[in-house]
Every structure is written in structure tokens, then in C-alpha cells.
Design a protein around this motif. Sequence first.
Motif, short mmCIF file in Angstrom:
data_model
loop_
_atom_site.label_atom_id
_atom_site.label_comp_id
_atom_site.label_asym_id
_atom_site.label_seq_id
_atom_site.Cartn_x
_atom_site.Cartn_y
_atom_site.Cartn_z
N GLN A 155 0.84 -1.19 0.00
CA GLN A 155 0.00 0.00 0.00
C GLN A 155 0.88 1.25 0.00
O GLN A 155 1.84 1.35 0.77
N VAL A 156 0.56 2.19 -0.89
CA VAL A 156 1.23 3.48 -0.91
C VAL A 156 0.18 4.58 -0.81
O VAL A 156 -0.96 4.42 -1.27
N GLN A 157 0.59 5.70 -0.20
CA GLN A 157 -0.34 6.81 -0.01
C GLN A 157 0.38 8.13 -0.19
O GLN A 157 1.59 8.24 0.00
N TRP A 158 -0.41 9.13 -0.55
CA TRP A 158 0.14 10.49 -0.67
C TRP A 158 -0.99 11.49 -0.51
O TRP A 158 -2.09 11.32 -1.04
N TYR A 159 -0.68 12.55 0.25
CA TYR A 159 -1.62 13.66 0.41
C TYR A 159 -1.20 14.80 -0.49
O TYR A 159 -0.04 15.25 -0.46
N ASN A 160 -2.12 15.29 -1.29
CA ASN A 160 -1.84 16.40 -2.21
C ASN A 160 -2.15 17.72 -1.51
O ASN A 160 -3.30 18.14 -1.42
N GLY A 161 -1.09 18.34 -1.03
CA GLY A 161 -1.24 19.65 -0.42
C GLY A 161 -0.59 20.72 -1.25
O GLY A 161 -0.18 21.77 -0.73
N THR A 162 -0.48 20.49 -2.56
CA THR A 162 0.22 21.41 -3.45
C THR A 162 -0.60 22.63 -3.83
O THR A 162 -0.06 23.61 -4.32
N GLY A 163 -1.91 22.57 -3.66
CA GLY A 163 -2.77 23.66 -4.08
C GLY A 163 -3.31 23.51 -5.48
O GLY A 163 -4.04 24.38 -5.96
N ALA A 164 -2.95 22.42 -6.15
CA ALA A 164 -3.44 22.18 -7.52
C ALA A 164 -3.53 20.68 -7.73
O ALA A 164 -2.97 19.89 -6.97
N ASN A 165 -4.27 20.31 -8.79
CA ASN A 165 -4.30 18.89 -9.15
C ASN A 165 -2.89 18.40 -9.46
O ASN A 165 -2.06 19.14 -9.96
N ALA A 166 -2.64 17.11 -9.18
CA ALA A 166 -1.32 16.54 -9.42
C ALA A 166 -1.46 15.15 -10.01
O ALA A 166 -2.39 14.40 -9.65
N ILE A 167 -0.56 14.80 -10.91
CA ILE A 167 -0.47 13.45 -11.45
C ILE A 167 0.64 12.71 -10.70
O ILE A 167 1.75 13.23 -10.55
N VAL A 168 0.33 11.52 -10.21
CA VAL A 168 1.36 10.69 -9.57
C VAL A 168 1.32 9.31 -10.22
O VAL A 168 0.31 8.89 -10.80
N ASN A 169 2.44 8.61 -10.12
CA ASN A 169 2.59 7.31 -10.78
C ASN A 169 2.97 6.23 -9.77
O ASN A 169 3.88 6.42 -8.95
N ALA A 170 2.27 5.11 -9.85
CA ALA A 170 2.62 3.94 -9.05
C ALA A 170 3.46 3.01 -9.91
O ALA A 170 3.00 2.52 -10.95
N ASN A 171 4.68 2.75 -9.47
CA ASN A 171 5.63 1.92 -10.21
C ASN A 171 5.71 0.55 -9.54
O ASN A 171 6.15 0.43 -8.40
N LEU A 172 5.25 -0.50 -10.24
CA LEU A 172 5.24 -1.86 -9.72
C LEU A 172 6.36 -2.66 -10.37
O LEU A 172 6.54 -2.61 -11.59
N TYR A 173 7.08 -3.44 -9.56
CA TYR A 173 8.15 -4.25 -10.13
C TYR A 173 8.38 -5.48 -9.26
O TYR A 173 8.07 -5.51 -8.07
N LEU A 174 8.93 -6.51 -9.88
CA LEU A 174 9.24 -7.76 -9.20
C LEU A 174 10.61 -7.67 -8.55
O LEU A 174 11.50 -6.96 -9.01
N TRP A 175 10.79 -8.46 -7.49
CA TRP A 175 12.05 -8.44 -6.76
C TRP A 175 12.57 -9.87 -6.59
O TRP A 175 12.00 -10.67 -5.87
N LEU A 176 13.66 -10.20 -7.30
CA LEU A 176 14.33 -11.49 -7.18
C LEU A 176 13.35 -12.66 -7.19
O LEU A 176 13.27 -13.44 -6.24
N THR A 177 12.62 -12.81 -8.25
CA THR A 177 11.60 -13.87 -8.24
C THR A 177 11.38 -14.38 -9.65
O THR A 177 12.26 -14.29 -10.50
N THR A 178 10.21 -14.93 -9.92
CA THR A 178 9.95 -15.60 -11.18
C THR A 178 9.74 -14.61 -12.32
O THR A 178 9.85 -13.41 -12.16
N ALA A 179 9.42 -15.18 -13.52
CA ALA A 179 9.30 -14.36 -14.71
C ALA A 179 8.14 -13.39 -14.64
O ALA A 179 8.22 -12.28 -15.17
N GLU A 180 7.05 -13.78 -13.98
CA GLU A 180 5.86 -12.95 -13.98
C GLU A 180 5.02 -13.24 -12.75
O GLU A 180 5.11 -14.32 -12.14
#
Length: 543
Positions: A155-180
Amino acid sequence: MRLSSGLALAILFLGSCKKPEPTPVETDTDTDADADADSDTDADTDSDADTDADADTDTSWQQTGGSGGSAAPPCNDDAFEPNDDVTTAMSMASGSALIVCASSNDMWAFDVPDGQILTVDVTFDSSVGNIDVDLLDENNTATLDISWGMGDSEQVQWYNGTGANAIVNANLYLWLTTAETEYAFTSTLTPCGADSLEPNDDIASATTDGNQTGLTMLDADVDVFEYIVPAGDALEVQVLFSNAVGDLDAELVDANGTVLATANSGDDDERLLYYNSTGAEVTVYARVFPSPLGTVGCMSYDIGGSTTPVVCNEDAHEPNDTLVQSVASAGELGLGIVIGNPDWWQVQAPAGEQLRIEAIVDPLEVGVTLEVRNSNLDVVGTTNPTLYANAGAVAETVYVAVRADENGPGVCGAYDLDLTTVPCINEDGNEPNDDIVSASAVSNADDLFLNVGNDDWFALGTVPPAGTIDNILMFSGNADIDTELLDGNGQVLAASGTVSPVETINYTNATAADQDVFLHVFFWNNVADTCSTPYSIETTITP
């Protein structure tokens, strides 16, 4: 510890961290059976039709943040590819039956309105493959949150207190494991604003019900809660929150704003204790606010308080609550300490002696802290016990404050004031071993002593080629000892300079000749107790 009222901690959970994943490693060392110059990149220029059909059988690969290894197994990716980076990130609120490959990340984009909290939950089967998640800004220049757990969800979270709309990206990746690995994710947006108790920013507007759940803390906010404490009662207030989201501090004050107790641990939750020894009912106030060491953005917390009758027995030396009221002592048994009511003592440090001061308590009953001041009233110690060296020619009066710890198990308890002295300068039987020329041939020894301005040197032995030496130095006292390992020419081979009471050196002789090694023992920056500090060394040489 949780309050008896059973408050539930409302947390914004951040997955547990682990070390960054390793870089790609290629373990293929075989050679092609054909005579071309193929180096496993099929770079040959011969006219044969081989397609690198040599005897390769390795499948070595290690995933690091989506950068595939040398021979990642094949992957049956999902239909949303390519969504491997910020330029190809897919905008979608949720998804299921998705596939992330070892050879490429998956990146999802989210539009977060100002003043709202984005929460992204990712679920998968970690027995198949472990997914980690980084939450990044729109340009992939800042990490907003990470979740690198070892279970079946992140789980990841972020509060947007910038004063404007914001685009954020969730980056998913595997760690030392199988092909998929198959996964699903959901995202939610939660408005974040002031809770229904506002404004409760000062004593005049304090909330009279000091047991609340689901409160909101914003940057630069202060929330105040009122508690009535009967005479002879102890008040315990707990502020419950997740430090992974933001850090809160708290304090108790009286009606005049005088601070009675503080809590600023830097961990999850804060706890405040107060004992009403006034003989009358008292109103106190809990102030909750963001830690000055960081921002909270927008976070949830709970608060609760309870009072309990307590019998606290103070000793016959009261009142000795201030330095001016300090009482002369050569050590005492059966003393009493109460939170918020310190005991001050005058003790004598004999000339040329090291004074050891300790407040001995039952750790299950009460915690204590010390404050030690010299005759000039400079603070010279805050640990329990504290060592103080009087290297002068005359005895010195030292002032000692014993305080009940606000974060301890209870508000009061019994203690003994223990005072002992030892000679300021101790020399062990290895002296003079003050330089490499006079180094003592000792590799294992206890009951050694280090004195300021008088370093110790030891000839530890000879390390053969490819041999190793392990040296451990352990010490006590309020000084900081460091060590160096040197060769016979005085060249430093290895060193240990931690702030812990253990210094460890591990060294391998990478030369082709035997190597005589020497240990240099010294005080860090030559700033230490002016008296001896005892220590021991243990050495192992392995061919």
C-alpha cells in the motif's frame, strides 16, 4: 500499550522497508563450442547459421527496479503494455488479472485533486512473486512513498497539499523472483480537511472530551484537549498514529500554559504521564501538534486519556526539587521519586578520582533519568549511570538531578542513589605500549585501561597471504574508543570508529607475503573522560 477504553489506531500504513535490490548479475562463464568470436551476444561475423546454439543452460537474472537481467525467463504480459515508464503510464483507477514481468515494470497514473489523499492497494500471491511499489511524482523525479513488504499486499499513499491537481505514478516491479506475477490493484481518493472538533487550537477552545478517534492533523495545526485530574491521581494520555505517514508530538500543560510533560519519541504513538500531587483537583491540557522535525501533510490520529488513583511516597529530604534546594548526600537508600518532581543532590567528587553516579530502580516500577552538573553548573552527564572525572587537586561539588522518566512504566517509585569512586588514572601491565615501536605482543586481553593522551598499541601477530584477522574491542564508560589496524610501516589497513561500545575490524591479507599487524587504540578526537576507560580485546587470525 493501549488505553483500557480500547481505542483503535487509525493508521495510514506504509509497507516495511528492505534494502535496495541488487544490480543485475551475469553468471554465464561458458564458451561457445564453435570457433567464431561469439561472446554470448551473437556478435560473430562468420557465415554459419548458428543462433548461439552453444551449451548455454544458465538462466541467471536478477530484477532491479524493472531493469531485466541478462537472461530473464519469458513472460506472458497483459494487454495494457507498454506501460513501463512515466511516458507510457496507464491512467486507470483499478484493475485485476494484471501481469507484471521481471523484464519490465508496470506503471499506473493517478490524478489527485488538491486536498485529497490517494491510496493505492496492490494484492498478489507472494509465493509466486514478490511485488514492490514506488509512488512517484509525474516526472519521476521524486519518490512520494514506498512499500517494499514481504507479504501478499502493498500500500502506498500520498496527500496532495500542493494547491493544484497533481499526477502521480505507481511503479510496480518484481524483486528477485519468477518471470511474472499476477496482481490486482485499487485506488481511492479521500478528502482531507479539518475534523469536526475544530477550532480547538488553544486552551480557551479545548475539547472537553479527551477520548476521540479518527481525528485529522494538518500542517501548522494544534489540537488541545482538556482533562480533569483528581488529587492523588495519575493521568495517562496516549496519542496513537502511524509515524510512517507523519510524526506527531504532544505535551501536557496547566491552565497557565506551563509544561508538565512532553512526548516527542519520533516513533509511532506518544504517551504522556502526569501525577497530581497538589492536594486538589487540577485541570490539565494535552496539546497535539506536528513534529518540528518534519511535515505531516494530512494524517489521522486517535487520542485518549484516563486517570488512576496512585499512592506515591516521597522521602524525608523533600523539598529538594530545584538545584537551589539540593541536599548534600554521600549516597542514599530507599528514596522516592515522583514524575514532575525531581530530586536534586550535592555530591563530592574527590580529587584525582572518577565518580560513578547511578540511580538504581525497579525498571518495572518507574524509569529515571539523570542530569549531572559540575561546580560551574555545566551539564556534564545525562546517562544513568554517569561517570564524572575530577582530575584536579581538590575535591569538587557536583550537582545531580534524578527525574522520573515521562515515558517510563509508572509515575512514581523507589530508588537508591549509588555513589562510587575509582582512581582517575589506571595503567595495565602492558605499559609502556604508547607507540608502534613499543607495541605489546598481546592479541587477547581483559582488564586493559586507556588514558587520555596515552594511546595503546598491540602487536597482534602475523597474517599469512589470503589469511584474515578479526579483532573486537569492547569498552565501558562515557568515553568513545576507536581502533586502527596497521602494518609494520604504519600504513592503516582497516579502522573502526563507531559510536557503540564495540569496535570490530575484519581484514584479509591480499598480498603475497606474510603481514605483521598492529592495533592502535585511542579516544575519538582525544575528547573523552579524563580518567581511565576499561576495555578488552579479542583477536582471531585465520590462515
